[in-house]
Motif scaffolding. Sequence first.
Motif, short mmCIF file in Angstrom:
data_model
loop_
_atom_site.label_atom_id
_atom_site.label_comp_id
_atom_site.label_asym_id
_atom_site.label_seq_id
_atom_site.Cartn_x
_atom_site.Cartn_y
_atom_site.Cartn_z
N GLU A 205 0.65 -1.32 0.20
CA GLU A 205 -0.19 0.06 -0.22
C GLU A 205 0.86 1.45 -0.29
OE1 GLU A 205 -0.86 -1.96 4.02
OE2 GLU A 205 -0.02 -2.64 2.52
N LYS A 206 2.28 1.44 0.43
CA LYS A 206 2.96 2.21 0.62
C LYS A 206 3.43 2.55 -1.36
CE LYS A 206 4.49 2.67 4.88
NZ LYS A 206 5.87 3.50 5.36
N ILE A 207 3.31 1.66 -1.74
CA ILE A 207 3.81 1.40 -3.92
C ILE A 207 2.75 1.54 -4.76
CG2 ILE A 207 6.61 1.44 -3.18
CD1 ILE A 207 5.61 -1.41 -4.50
N PRO A 208 1.37 1.73 -4.24
CA PRO A 208 0.43 1.42 -5.30
C PRO A 208 0.35 1.46 -6.59
CG PRO A 208 -0.53 3.21 -3.90
CD PRO A 208 1.09 2.92 -3.50
N SER A 209 1.16 2.38 -6.78
CA SER A 209 0.97 2.69 -7.89
C SER A 209 2.28 2.32 -9.26
CB SER A 209 1.26 4.99 -8.79
OG SER A 209 2.85 4.81 -8.09
N PHE A 210 3.76 1.66 -8.66
CA PHE A 210 4.05 0.81 -8.63
C PHE A 210 4.13 -0.97 -9.35
CE2 PHE A 210 6.48 4.22 -6.84
CZ PHE A 210 7.11 4.86 -7.94
N LEU A 211 2.78 -1.03 -8.47
CA LEU A 211 2.41 -2.22 -8.82
C LEU A 211 1.98 -2.56 -9.97
CD1 LEU A 211 0.22 -3.09 -5.81
CD2 LEU A 211 1.49 -4.09 -6.41
N PRO A 212 2.42 -4.32 -10.72
CA PRO A 212 1.68 -4.61 -11.83
C PRO A 212 0.30 -4.29 -12.09
CG PRO A 212 2.42 -6.37 -10.77
CD PRO A 212 2.77 -5.35 -9.87
N ASP A 213 -0.09 -4.64 -13.69
CA ASP A 213 -1.37 -4.74 -13.59
C ASP A 213 -2.41 -6.40 -13.39
OD1 ASP A 213 -1.68 -2.14 -15.33
OD2 ASP A 213 -1.77 -3.62 -16.92
N SER A 214 -2.29 -7.33 -12.87
CA SER A 214 -2.19 -8.19 -12.41
C SER A 214 -1.46 -8.77 -11.08
CB SER A 214 -2.40 -9.57 -13.37
OG SER A 214 -3.21 -9.08 -14.11
N PHE A 215 -2.34 -9.24 -9.82
CA PHE A 215 -1.52 -9.49 -8.94
C PHE A 215 -2.34 -10.04 -7.67
CE2 PHE A 215 -2.07 -4.96 -7.97
CZ PHE A 215 -2.46 -5.29 -6.82
N ALA A 216 -2.18 -11.28 -7.47
CA ALA A 216 -2.47 -12.03 -5.85
C ALA A 216 -2.89 -11.12 -4.87
CB ALA A 216 -1.98 -13.29 -5.88
N VAL A 217 -3.52 -10.83 -4.30
CA VAL A 217 -3.87 -10.32 -2.74
C VAL A 217 -4.34 -11.58 -1.50
CG1 VAL A 217 -4.68 -8.31 -1.26
CG2 VAL A 217 -4.40 -8.20 -3.95
N ILE A 218 -3.39 -11.32 -0.69
CA ILE A 218 -3.19 -12.34 0.24
C ILE A 218 -3.51 -11.75 1.43
CG2 ILE A 218 -2.21 -14.07 1.63
CD1 ILE A 218 -0.95 -14.05 -1.44
N GLU A 219 -4.40 -11.72 1.82
CA GLU A 219 -4.94 -10.53 3.29
C GLU A 219 -5.56 -11.00 4.77
OE1 GLU A 219 -8.46 -8.87 2.89
OE2 GLU A 219 -8.32 -7.12 1.24
N ILE A 220 -4.56 -10.60 5.41
CA ILE A 220 -4.28 -11.72 7.25
C ILE A 220 -4.62 -11.06 8.02
CG2 ILE A 220 -2.74 -12.78 8.59
CD1 ILE A 220 -0.90 -12.89 5.82
N GLN A 221 -5.92 -11.74 8.40
CA GLN A 221 -6.27 -11.02 9.41
C GLN A 221 -6.29 -11.63 11.05
OE1 GLN A 221 -10.57 -9.77 8.31
NE2 GLN A 221 -9.98 -8.09 7.85
N LYS A 222 -6.34 -11.31 12.61
CA LYS A 222 -5.67 -11.79 13.64
C LYS A 222 -7.24 -11.90 14.28
CE LYS A 222 -2.36 -10.01 15.56
NZ LYS A 222 -0.70 -8.31 16.23
N GLY A 223 -6.75 -13.13 14.61
CA GLY A 223 -8.41 -13.69 14.93
C GLY A 223 -8.18 -13.62 16.39
N LYS A 224 -8.92 -14.87 17.18
CA LYS A 224 -8.63 -14.81 18.80
C LYS A 224 -7.40 -15.36 19.14
CE LYS A 224 -13.19 -14.11 21.50
NZ LYS A 224 -13.91 -14.94 21.94
N GLY A 225 -6.65 -15.60 20.10
CA GLY A 225 -5.55 -15.32 20.54
C GLY A 225 -4.30 -16.17 19.51
N GLU A 226 -4.11 -17.27 18.98
CA GLU A 226 -2.86 -17.13 17.89
C GLU A 226 -4.19 -17.31 16.67
OE1 GLU A 226 0.39 -17.72 18.26
OE2 GLU A 226 -0.16 -16.54 19.70
N THR A 227 -5.48 -17.39 16.01
CA THR A 227 -6.66 -17.81 14.76
C THR A 227 -5.82 -16.46 13.81
OG1 THR A 227 -7.83 -16.72 15.88
CG2 THR A 227 -7.36 -19.50 16.15
N ARG A 228 -5.23 -16.86 13.15
CA ARG A 228 -5.72 -15.79 11.85
C ARG A 228 -6.69 -16.17 10.69
NH1 ARG A 228 -2.71 -14.48 14.92
NH2 ARG A 228 -0.81 -13.41 14.65
N HIS A 229 -7.66 -14.68 10.31
CA HIS A 229 -8.19 -15.34 8.66
C HIS A 229 -7.18 -14.88 7.34
CE1 HIS A 229 -11.43 -16.12 11.80
NE2 HIS A 229 -10.65 -15.25 12.13
N LEU A 230 -7.86 -15.81 6.39
CA LEU A 230 -7.13 -15.13 4.83
C LEU A 230 -8.45 -15.26 4.44
CD1 LEU A 230 -4.28 -18.10 5.52
CD2 LEU A 230 -4.16 -16.03 6.58
#
Length: 134
Positions: free
Chosen positions: A102-127
């Motif tokens: 997000e610090k360099i949005p204008s330099f990203l290519p036209d196609s890419f994958a995004v993997i979002e990680i959110q903290k859940g309760k304790g050690e859990t994560r939501h992807l």
Amino acid sequence: MDEISKSAELILDLCRDFDVWVFRGEMGAGKTTLIKAICSLLEVEDPVSSPTFALVNEYQTKNAKIIYHFDFYRIEDPVEALDIGVEEYFYSGNYCFVEWAEKIPSFLPDSFAVIEIQKGKGETRHLAVKFIHQ
């Protein structure tokens, strides 16, 4: 196989056709940990760590492929990414794993994958995985 390895395997299967993978999540969400697990599946021989100060780390796999790992958290101006040749990396045909894109949005290519990680309760994560085609 632990949950991180299972998640890494699923992400690798889903994102395999994209060269640039953007990892999003708050500080401490597990972006680098997930990248380490993915690199392990890709048989990276080098130690995998966050390139916070170097901006980019280069890893080699057992079959001599190169993977680039970026961390743009500390850049003040997106032009700093240009100074390291980010566009050449992104269009190299090698996997590029990017933290804090997000610090360099204008330099990203036209196609890419995004993997979002959110903290859940304790050690859990939501992807969540998304594919961007601009």
